[in-house]
Design a protein around this motif. Sequence first.
Motif, short mmCIF file in Angstrom:
data_model
loop_
_atom_site.label_atom_id
_atom_site.label_comp_id
_atom_site.label_asym_id
_atom_site.label_seq_id
_atom_site.Cartn_x
_atom_site.Cartn_y
_atom_site.Cartn_z
N GLU A 26 0.87 -1.18 0.00
CA GLU A 26 0.00 0.00 0.00
C GLU A 26 0.90 1.23 0.00
O GLU A 26 1.98 1.22 0.59
CB GLU A 26 -0.90 -0.01 1.24
CG GLU A 26 -1.73 -1.26 1.32
CD GLU A 26 -3.19 -0.96 1.56
OE1 GLU A 26 -3.55 0.22 1.67
OE2 GLU A 26 -3.94 -1.93 1.64
N LEU A 27 0.48 2.30 -0.64
CA LEU A 27 1.29 3.50 -0.74
C LEU A 27 1.70 4.05 0.62
O LEU A 27 2.80 4.55 0.79
CB LEU A 27 0.57 4.59 -1.55
CG LEU A 27 0.41 4.30 -3.04
CD1 LEU A 27 -0.35 5.44 -3.71
CD2 LEU A 27 1.75 4.09 -3.70
N LYS A 28 0.84 3.92 1.62
CA LYS A 28 1.17 4.43 2.96
C LYS A 28 2.32 3.65 3.60
O LYS A 28 2.93 4.11 4.55
CB LYS A 28 -0.07 4.41 3.86
CG LYS A 28 -0.61 3.03 4.14
CD LYS A 28 -1.86 3.08 4.97
CE LYS A 28 -2.40 1.66 5.16
NZ LYS A 28 -3.68 1.64 5.80
N GLU A 29 2.62 2.46 3.08
CA GLU A 29 3.71 1.64 3.62
C GLU A 29 5.08 2.06 3.09
O GLU A 29 6.10 1.65 3.63
CB GLU A 29 3.49 0.17 3.28
CG GLU A 29 2.24 -0.44 3.89
CD GLU A 29 1.99 -1.85 3.38
OE1 GLU A 29 2.91 -2.48 2.85
OE2 GLU A 29 0.85 -2.31 3.52
N LEU A 30 5.11 2.86 2.02
CA LEU A 30 6.37 3.24 1.42
C LEU A 30 7.08 4.28 2.27
O LEU A 30 6.46 5.24 2.75
CB LEU A 30 6.14 3.79 0.01
CG LEU A 30 5.49 2.82 -0.97
CD1 LEU A 30 5.24 3.50 -2.30
CD2 LEU A 30 6.34 1.57 -1.15
N ASP A 32 9.30 7.46 3.29
CA ASP A 32 9.53 8.78 2.72
C ASP A 32 11.00 9.01 2.42
O ASP A 32 11.35 9.70 1.48
CB ASP A 32 9.05 9.87 3.68
CG ASP A 32 7.54 9.91 3.80
OD1 ASP A 32 6.86 9.42 2.87
OD2 ASP A 32 7.04 10.42 4.81
N GLN A 33 11.87 8.46 3.24
CA GLN A 33 13.30 8.65 3.10
C GLN A 33 13.99 7.33 2.78
O GLN A 33 13.63 6.29 3.32
CB GLN A 33 13.89 9.22 4.40
CG GLN A 33 13.38 10.59 4.75
CD GLN A 33 13.82 11.64 3.75
OE1 GLN A 33 14.95 11.64 3.30
NE2 GLN A 33 12.92 12.53 3.38
N PRO A 34 15.01 7.36 1.92
CA PRO A 34 15.76 6.14 1.66
C PRO A 34 16.61 5.78 2.88
O PRO A 34 16.85 6.60 3.77
CB PRO A 34 16.65 6.52 0.48
CG PRO A 34 16.78 8.00 0.56
CD PRO A 34 15.49 8.49 1.16
#
Length: 84
Positions: A26-30, A32-34
């Motif tokens: 799900e997009l919310k699981e991605l 924000d920072q590497p």
Amino acid sequence: MKSRFRKYPLIVVEWYDHSGDGGWVELKELDDQPIACKTVGLLVKETTTSLHIMSTVSNDGGHGGNNEVLKSCIVSQKTLRKSF
């Protein structure tokens, strides 16, 4: 037996890591920072796109523990010793 090791710069590199997942997310699981990483070792080769940093060298010309870091991912790079 006399040991003769080739001299290389000892460096530390901070870089952003790549990651991937072959499954459904799900997009919310991605994130924000590497993920940031640090690699310390001997700079044995530099190309236009990457650094090859080894953890081990042998007196017969062998190299082990290669970390290839893409220059486009490098946040910072510092030479700790010019010849080690």
